[in-house]
Design a protein around this motif. Structure first.
Motif, short mmCIF file in Angstrom:
data_model
loop_
_atom_site.label_atom_id
_atom_site.label_comp_id
_atom_site.label_asym_id
_atom_site.label_seq_id
_atom_site.Cartn_x
_atom_site.Cartn_y
_atom_site.Cartn_z
N SER A 181 5.25 -36.97 -16.08
CA SER A 181 4.35 -36.01 -16.68
C SER A 181 3.31 -36.80 -17.47
N ILE A 182 2.05 -36.54 -17.23
CA ILE A 182 0.98 -37.36 -17.80
C ILE A 182 0.50 -36.75 -19.10
N SER A 183 0.36 -37.56 -20.12
CA SER A 183 -0.18 -37.13 -21.40
C SER A 183 -1.63 -37.58 -21.49
N PHE A 184 -2.50 -36.66 -21.88
CA PHE A 184 -3.93 -36.96 -21.96
C PHE A 184 -4.35 -37.16 -23.41
N GLU A 185 -5.30 -38.06 -23.58
CA GLU A 185 -5.95 -38.23 -24.87
C GLU A 185 -7.34 -37.59 -24.81
N ASP A 186 -8.00 -37.53 -25.96
CA ASP A 186 -9.31 -36.87 -26.02
C ASP A 186 -10.32 -37.56 -25.11
N VAL A 187 -10.24 -38.90 -25.02
CA VAL A 187 -11.20 -39.62 -24.18
C VAL A 187 -10.99 -39.28 -22.71
N ASP A 188 -9.73 -39.04 -22.30
CA ASP A 188 -9.45 -38.63 -20.92
C ASP A 188 -10.08 -37.27 -20.63
N ARG A 189 -9.91 -36.34 -21.54
CA ARG A 189 -10.45 -34.99 -21.34
C ARG A 189 -11.97 -35.02 -21.31
N GLU A 190 -12.56 -35.78 -22.22
CA GLU A 190 -14.02 -35.83 -22.30
C GLU A 190 -14.62 -36.44 -21.04
N GLN A 191 -14.07 -37.54 -20.58
CA GLN A 191 -14.61 -38.19 -19.39
C GLN A 191 -14.34 -37.37 -18.14
N ALA A 192 -13.20 -36.67 -18.09
CA ALA A 192 -12.92 -35.81 -16.94
C ALA A 192 -13.94 -34.68 -16.86
N LYS A 193 -14.29 -34.10 -18.00
CA LYS A 193 -15.28 -33.02 -18.01
C LYS A 193 -16.66 -33.53 -17.60
N MET A 397 -16.20 -15.48 -14.75
CA MET A 397 -15.05 -16.33 -15.02
C MET A 397 -14.64 -17.10 -13.76
N ILE A 398 -14.68 -16.43 -12.62
CA ILE A 398 -14.33 -17.08 -11.36
C ILE A 398 -15.31 -18.21 -11.07
N ASP A 399 -16.59 -18.00 -11.27
CA ASP A 399 -17.59 -19.05 -11.03
C ASP A 399 -17.37 -20.24 -11.96
N THR A 400 -17.03 -19.95 -13.21
CA THR A 400 -16.77 -21.04 -14.17
C THR A 400 -15.57 -21.86 -13.75
N LEU A 401 -14.50 -21.18 -13.33
CA LEU A 401 -13.29 -21.89 -12.91
C LEU A 401 -13.51 -22.67 -11.62
N LYS A 402 -14.32 -22.13 -10.72
CA LYS A 402 -14.65 -22.85 -9.49
C LYS A 402 -15.43 -24.12 -9.81
N GLU A 403 -16.37 -24.01 -10.75
CA GLU A 403 -17.16 -25.20 -11.14
C GLU A 403 -16.27 -26.26 -11.76
N THR A 404 -15.33 -25.82 -12.59
CA THR A 404 -14.37 -26.76 -13.18
C THR A 404 -13.55 -27.44 -12.10
N TYR A 405 -13.09 -26.69 -11.13
CA TYR A 405 -12.29 -27.22 -10.03
C TYR A 405 -13.05 -28.27 -9.24
N VAL A 406 -14.31 -27.96 -8.89
CA VAL A 406 -15.12 -28.89 -8.10
C VAL A 406 -15.41 -30.16 -8.90
N ASN A 407 -15.77 -30.01 -10.18
CA ASN A 407 -16.10 -31.18 -11.00
C ASN A 407 -14.91 -32.10 -11.19
N MET A 408 -13.72 -31.52 -11.39
CA MET A 408 -12.53 -32.34 -11.62
C MET A 408 -12.09 -33.09 -10.37
N LEU A 409 -12.38 -32.55 -9.20
CA LEU A 409 -11.95 -33.19 -7.95
C LEU A 409 -12.93 -34.22 -7.42
N GLN A 410 -14.03 -34.44 -8.11
CA GLN A 410 -14.99 -35.43 -7.65
C GLN A 410 -14.35 -36.82 -7.63
N PHE A 411 -14.56 -37.55 -6.55
CA PHE A 411 -14.01 -38.89 -6.39
C PHE A 411 -15.15 -39.86 -6.10
#
Length: 536
Positions: A181-193, A397-411
């Motif tokens: 189980s992975i624990s995130f720090e603030d820098v992980d969350r910020e850079q992921a966003k 809300m659906i559009d916001t969650l879709k945008e979050t999904y796409v941004n987080m999956l960027q490689f």
């Protein structure tokens, strides 16, 4: 002597194969210990039970999946929790009864204390994760009970749903993730966003941005595709310099061999000292081309092998980390907008994220310009779950969650690898072709220089052996110094992938070096055979 050489060949071959990792579709020793613990009979409330073989087979299949590789600590943790889950094993129908509890007398067992709801939920998640969902009617009875309560309509107060804080909690709609189980720090969350990946190690730090450019954190301009950080790590620019230097030395060595053959040997003269110096030049040149060839092959099948990269992604906690980050971010967005945050866990499952991300990563590594994350499945799931407000609010809300999904999956790291690979391939093919031609030419020239093939084979053997030892020794030194442990990355779920990626690349170099040693040993045997034919 031949027996010793044969034994040496077998020993080196065994060494070359000793570091091969457990491949997909197999269970490691830690996972086997978990299966062994699950297979043992146990006592509960005086009766003896054993887990059904069908569930054990499901557990073996799950643990043999590509993305599962339990450590010893993880396996021991699961075993300890399993031994505390006898109540759930019996109640949910995972077991066969071997012997019943004594009806009366001194042997009557004291009933086991009931588990709390929290402990029961935790144990059920573990059992479903390892053994699969039980084939019981508990889910059906819960749903039937809820449906009956709805139809009665005897009270104006709504009946609590099965997944709320009512007495009958359905814990089988979720599944625990096998692995850390992975624990995130603030820098992980910020850079992921922000869609940013920062990689550091050995005093250097690089960032991969969402705009497909990668630059050093020193504020320098974005690097060109042929000069990105991966190209710097593998030293492609230095490789080009070495190529031309070795080519220059080779031309000089060839000219010296031709001069000796034409000006000295053809005139029936002999200059052993000059011939030795020229032979040394031939050996250095042959060793240089062998070294370049091995490094090129090692990089092609290691750092630049797309199949290996995808396998390291699956064997790391990357997909688990991405899924957790999406859930955490989406849960905050849902709760902030007044929705149930549990929707994130229901929609963003590990399996759905894995499937979409794996397909997307494959396209990115292949260099497809139109590579994009598919959102069809996620959108359908969101439309089902995101309800309770106006259609406009739900759609936002659906559009916001879709945008979050796409941004987080960027490689975007895949773009960096592809661009570096594209600049590498030209030099790879050039190096392979020129190296093979040069090695054959040097063998022929060495034969003409000495007049005996076994002496030419000796020169080539020494050159290949030295180069192979340098490659294999460098890889072993990198493993001894634990260079992969010095790699740091944020978000943190990139870290294990990058460390595995680097470790695999080092292992490939070691394998290539060991194969070169085997070739050198084969040349020794061939040289001895030729010596018996062309002995002076």
């Amino acid at each position: 002597m031949k027996r010793r050489l044969t034994g040496l060949i077998i020993g080196v071959a065994a060494f070359a194969l000793s570091a091969v990792n457990v491949q997909a579709g197999e269970i490691n020793a830690n996972e086997q210990s978990l299966i062994s613990a699950v297979s043992q009979s146990f006592s509960y409330n005086g009766a003896t039970y054993v887990v059904k073989s069908s569930y054990i087979a499901q557990g073996q299949a799950k643990l043999a999946q590509d993305g599962v590789d339990l450590s010893a600590a993880q396996a021991q943790g699961y075993i300890a929790q399993f031994h505390g889950s006898y109540q759930e094993l019996v109640q949910e129908g995972y077991c066969d009864l071997i012997s019943e509890a004594p009806a009366s007398g001194d042997d009557t067992a004291t009933p086991e204390p009931e588990h709390s709801k929290k402990e029961e939920t935790k144990n059920k998640l573990l059992l479903k994760t390892i053994l699969g969902k039980p084939e019981t009617k508990s889910d059906d009875s819960n749903s039937d009970k809820t449906e009956t309560q709805k139809m009665d309509g005897q009270s104006a107060t709504a009946t609590p749903a099965a997944d709320q804080s009512s007495g009958s909690v359905n814990n089988w709609s979720k599944e625990e993730d096998l692995g850390n189980s992975i624990s995130f720090e603030d820098v992980d969350r910020e850079q992921a966003k922000q869609g940013e990946v920062t990689i550091s190690g050995n005093g250097s730090s690089f960032s991969v941005q969402n705009n497909d450019s990668d630059s050093k954190n020193t504020g320098s301009k974005a690097q060109t595709p042929k000069d990105n950080f991966l190209s710097k790590v593998v030293h492609i620019s230095l490789w080009k310099i070495l190529f031309w230097v070795i080519l220059g030395i080779s031309v000089a060595a060839i000219a010296a061999v031709v001069y000796y053959i034409v000006m000295i040997k053809c005139r029936h003269k002999k200059n052993r000292r000059l011939r030795g110096i020229i032979a040394a030049g031939v050996g250095v040149s042959a060793g240089g081309w062998t070294l370049l060839l091995m490094v090129a092959v090692g990089l092609y099948f290691g750092a630049y092998n797309n199949n290996s990269i995808q396998r390291q992604l699956m064997e790391s906690d990357y997909f688990l980390g991405v899924t957790q980050m999406i859930r955490e971010t989406a849960q905050g967005q849902l709760e902030e907008a007044g929705y149930d945050g549990k929707i994130a866990s229901e929609v963003y499952t590990l399996s759905s994220v894995y499937i979409e991300e794996k397909q997307y990563v494959s396209k990115v590594l292949a260099g497809q310009k139109d590579a994009a994350v598919s959102t069809e499945g996620i959108e359908d799931a969101l439309k089902t779950e995101v309800t309770g407000k106006s259609d406009e609010s739900n759609q936002q809300m659906i559009d916001t969650l879709k945008e979050t999904y796409v941004n987080m999956l960027q490689f975007k790291l895949g773009n960096v690898i592809y661009e570096s690979r594209a600049s590498f391939l030209g030099w790879f093919y050039l190096t392979c072709i020129v190296s093979i031609i040069m090695l054959l030419a040097f063998f022929v020239l060495a034969c003409r220089l000495y007049g005996y093939p076994h002496k030419a084979a000796r020169i080539m053997c020494i050159s290949i052996l030295v180069s192979s030892c340098l490659v294999a020794g460098g890889a072993v030194l990198a493993k001894v110094l634990k260079l992969t442990a010095k790699i740091k990355a944020t978000p943190v779920y990139y870290l294990q992938f990058l460390q595995k990626y680097a470790a695999w690349s080092i292992n490939v170099m070691m394998y290539v070096g060991c194969l070169g040693i085997l070739v050198a040993i084969a040349l020794v045997i061939w040289k001895r055979y030729l010596h018996t034919i062309y002995a002076e």
